[in-house]
Structures are given as C-alpha cells and as structure tokens.
Design an enzyme around this catalytic site. Structure first.
Site, PDB file in Angstrom:
ATOM      1  N   CYS A   1      50.677 -29.088  91.340  1.00  0.00           N
ATOM      2  CA  CYS A   1      50.147 -28.748  92.673  1.00  0.00           C
ATOM      3  C   CYS A   1      50.529 -27.316  93.039  1.00  0.00           C
ATOM      4  O   CYS A   1      50.470 -26.938  94.212  1.00  0.00           O
ATOM      5  CB  CYS A   1      50.646 -29.731  93.724  1.00  0.00           C
ATOM      6  SG  CYS A   1      52.436 -29.780  93.903  1.00  0.00           S
TER       7      CYS A   1
ATOM      8  N   SER B   1      63.348 -39.759  93.126  1.00  0.00           N
ATOM      9  CA  SER B   1      64.721 -39.468  93.536  1.00  0.00           C
ATOM     10  C   SER B   1      64.991 -39.862  94.985  1.00  0.00           C
ATOM     11  O   SER B   1      66.148 -39.931  95.411  1.00  0.00           O
ATOM     12  CB  SER B   1      65.035 -37.977  93.355  1.00  0.00           C
ATOM     13  OG  SER B   1      64.171 -37.190  94.165  1.00  0.00           O
TER      14      SER B   1
ATOM     15  N   ASP C   1      53.629 -36.407  88.214  1.00  0.00           N
ATOM     16  CA  ASP C   1      53.069 -35.748  89.399  1.00  0.00           C
ATOM     17  C   ASP C   1      54.207 -35.100  90.188  1.00  0.00           C
ATOM     18  O   ASP C   1      54.562 -35.563  91.282  1.00  0.00           O
ATOM     19  CB  ASP C   1      52.312 -36.766  90.253  1.00  0.00           C
ATOM     20  CG  ASP C   1      51.592 -36.122  91.431  1.00  0.00           C
ATOM     21  OD1 ASP C   1      51.307 -34.905  91.362  1.00  0.00           O
ATOM     22  OD2 ASP C   1      51.327 -36.829  92.424  1.00  0.00           O
TER      23      ASP C   1
END
Length: 394
Positions: free
Chosen positions: A338, A249, A298
């Site tokens: 994460c 983005s 990710d």
C-alpha cells in the site's frame, strides 16, 4: 484575491491538471494569504492557471482545485464537489456491501479529505489546511447527502503536522459510534471499531481483492498475515478453506477477528488466531517445517516516501522470501503493497528477488489494484497506491 506566481518552466504539471504546486516552484506570493486560503496561480508570463488552497508550512504549498477562472471557489463549489463524489459511489451500496469510500481526496478534487461510510456512520480524515477551513461545510453537506447516525473524525495523521495542524479526533455530528459497528462487505458481517481502530477502522480498499483471493481458497490451508479484523480470513473461510491461520501483532485486531467469526456463525474449529510479530512468526513456521497452500501478505505501508523506498524494498523482499519458503510447488502467494512510492514494476522486481533468495521459481498469475471507490485520477498518478500480485510457485 491573493496571487501566486510560478518560476519560469515550473508550470507544466499545473497546465496538465496535476493538483500539486511544490514550494520550490513558487517565485512570488502577492498578498498575505493565511494557511488554507484560496489563491490564484499564474505562470511567469502572468497567465492564469488555476485556483488552489495555500499553505506556507507545507512542501506542497498549493493544492489546485479549479482551472476555470470563471468558477469561484465558494461554499457552493465545495458542496457541489462533495455531491459529485458521493453520487458516483451510490451504486456500490447494496445489501452485500454497506461500507464504501465516499471521498478520495485529490481523485475527487477535494485534496486532503477522506470520507468512509461504515453502515450508518461516517469516518472522516482531514489532511490539509484548506479542507480544515471548510470542515463545517463538508459535515453539513454530508449530513444532507447521507443522513448518517454519526460522523466521527480520525485526523491523527503525520500529514497534518506538515500542514501546521494539530491532531483532531472526535465526534462531529450525531451519535458517537458504539464500540463495534456492524457492517457488511461481500456478504460478510464485520464488527469494526471506528473510534480506536487503525485509521478509519477498516480497509475497504481491499474489498475486491479479498473476494478474488478467496476464490483460490477452497479446500486449502491458508495463512493470513497482518490479518487486522479478518477481511481475507473471513472470505477464505466462507469460500471453503480447510484451515486458516491468522496473524497480527495487535491484540485489538485479534479480538475483533474472533468477534467477526462469531458474528457470521462460521465454524471456528479450523481457524487459529495468533497475536505475534509477523516476521517472527514466519521465521518460527519455517523452523517448524510448516507448509501452506495459500499465503496472504498485506503489510502496513513500508515506504511512505521515495526517500524510504530502498529500505522498504529490503523489508518487502525479506517478508516475501519468508512467505515463499512456506509454499510448495503449486502454492499461491497473494502479496500486497500500500506504499504509493512502490510502483508495480518495482514490486514485481522485489518479489522476483525474494523468490531467488528463497530458491523458488514463480509465476505472476494476477495483478491486484484498488477498487473503483478509490479511483486514480489521470492527472494524479500518485493516487495509485495499492498494488498486489498473485504469485504461483512452480
């Protein structure tokens, strides 16, 4: 010395070398320690447990440093801890890799300090008032240990607000990093923006996972989502992917990725960079009937705390469902989280739910984790934040 006394029964974790004392565990504060001051911590029976740094503003009221009562927390202590951390990473710096995390906070007994090396520059983050007080010592020692051209601080973190600290960004030593610093990871060159990039400018915690995932990319059509500066993309191209589509983005990320492809002299004819919201783009690909052989997901941290885990799990499930729907039998999904609050077993369950909703049968064929310069201290399992799965559609 200012002293902290814990409530009865609230000392078990501290005896087991866990570095955090929460505010609710404190029975009494003797003296008037200012935020960031070193304090002695005792149990309810007045037995010494450890030294730590205190902060009355934070839910983590004391960050423990040293359990030996005969070792003083002075300037030499901070310098010694920093030297140890840097020494343990020296073997990771080679011609193939000149970017590495030199200090990983609690894992290196330096709670609230992150130091990343990017070629000739260092980027640091200071999360806690205790480290803020000795920042000048840390910088001086880093200069002696690493001799960088410059040290730049990126301490614009939510955690500083909890510590009663304002954001701090700027040059601490030497030369201001140029707009793009050239680094090498896995033999691939990257131009990264330390000053304006996300956090410290580049996520070296995925070094090994980028290489591992690329081993499955030869002659495959690859979709790299949340590509940022192109770590997974560039490894896939280098290892012979037939086509790669990269999505992020951020306009800066897409611009940086294109620069990185040009820097390495890679053939860009089989690469497409898309600036778009990832979920929106995955939905579009599904509507178009597009299919890929390897998909990488990710995303940024969806669950910053346990209180957000349920909401984050739904977001992870929906994201992975959309990804799995673009894979045929034999296709591979490399998916990551994460979020420290998301443990690997919960993550597996979320991916299983996503597969069920996507109408796919899957196998888990590999688990990913963080590399050795992001070690997980045995007494601080919270340091294990990065996890990933390589999923095969069957």
């Amino acid at each position: 010395m200012n002293e902290i006394t814990l409530h009865k029964g609230k000392d078990k974790a501290a005896w087991q070398l866990h570095p955090w004392i929460f505010s609710g565990a404190i029975k009494r504060v003797n003296g008037s320690p200012e935020n960031g001051a070193v304090v002695s911590v005792f149990n309810a029976e007045s037995e010494f447990i450890a030294y730590g740094v205190y902060n009355a503003n934070s839910r983590v009221a004391v960050r423990l440093l040293e359990w030996n009562p005969d070792i003083a927390i002075d300037e030499l202590w901070w310098r010694d801890r920093l030297r140890r951390a840097v020494h343990l990473r020296k073997h990771l710096l080679t011609e193939e890799n000149d970017t590495v995390r030199l200090v990983f906070a609690e894992a290196d007994f330096l709670p609230g300090l992150i130091v990343d090396k990017y070629a000739d520059y260092l980027s640091i983050q200071v999360h806690s008032s205790g480290l803020e007080k000795v920042k000048s010592v840390i910088v001086d020692e880093l200069v002696g240990l690493v001799a960088p051209m410059g040290i730049y601080e990126r301490s614009d973190l939510k955690s500083r607000e909890h510590e009663g600290l304002a954001d701090a960004n700027g040059l601490l030593y030497g030369e201001l990093p140029p707009e793009f610093v050239r680094v090498v990871e896995n033999g691939i060159q990257y131009q990264i923006n330390i000053v304006e990039g996300q956090k410290s400018g580049f996520y070296c915690d995925q070094r090994e996972n980028r290489w591992l995932t690329a081993q499955y990319s030869r002659d495959k059509r690859v979709l790299d989502c949340f590509c940022y500066s192109g770590g997974f993309t560039l490894n896939a191209i280098r290892h012979g992917a037939s086509a790669v589509v990269s999505v992020d983005s951020s306009a800066l990320a897409v611009e940086t990725l294109r620069k990185n492809i040009e820097t390495n002299g890679f053939d860009a004819s089989n690469h497409t960079a898309i600036q778009s919201d990832v979920n929106k783009y995955l939905r579009q690909l599904g509507e178009e009937g597009q299919r890929f052989d390897v998909i990488i997901l990710d995303p940024p941290k969806y669950a910053p705390s346990r209180s957000t885990l349920e909401k984050a799990s739904r977001a992870y499930k929906d994201l992975n469902r959309r990804g799995l729907m673009l894979l045929e039998s034999g296709g591979l999904l490399a998916t990551f989280s994460c979020s420290g609050a998301m443990d690997i077993d919960t993550f597996k369950q979320v991916i299983a739910w996503a597969a069920l909703d996507a109408g796919k049968e899957i196998q888990f064929i590999r688990q990913f984790t963080q590399p050795e310069d992001h070690p997980i201290r045995a007494s601080f399992p919270e340091g294990e934040y990065l996890k990933g799965l390589l999923v095969r559609v069957v």
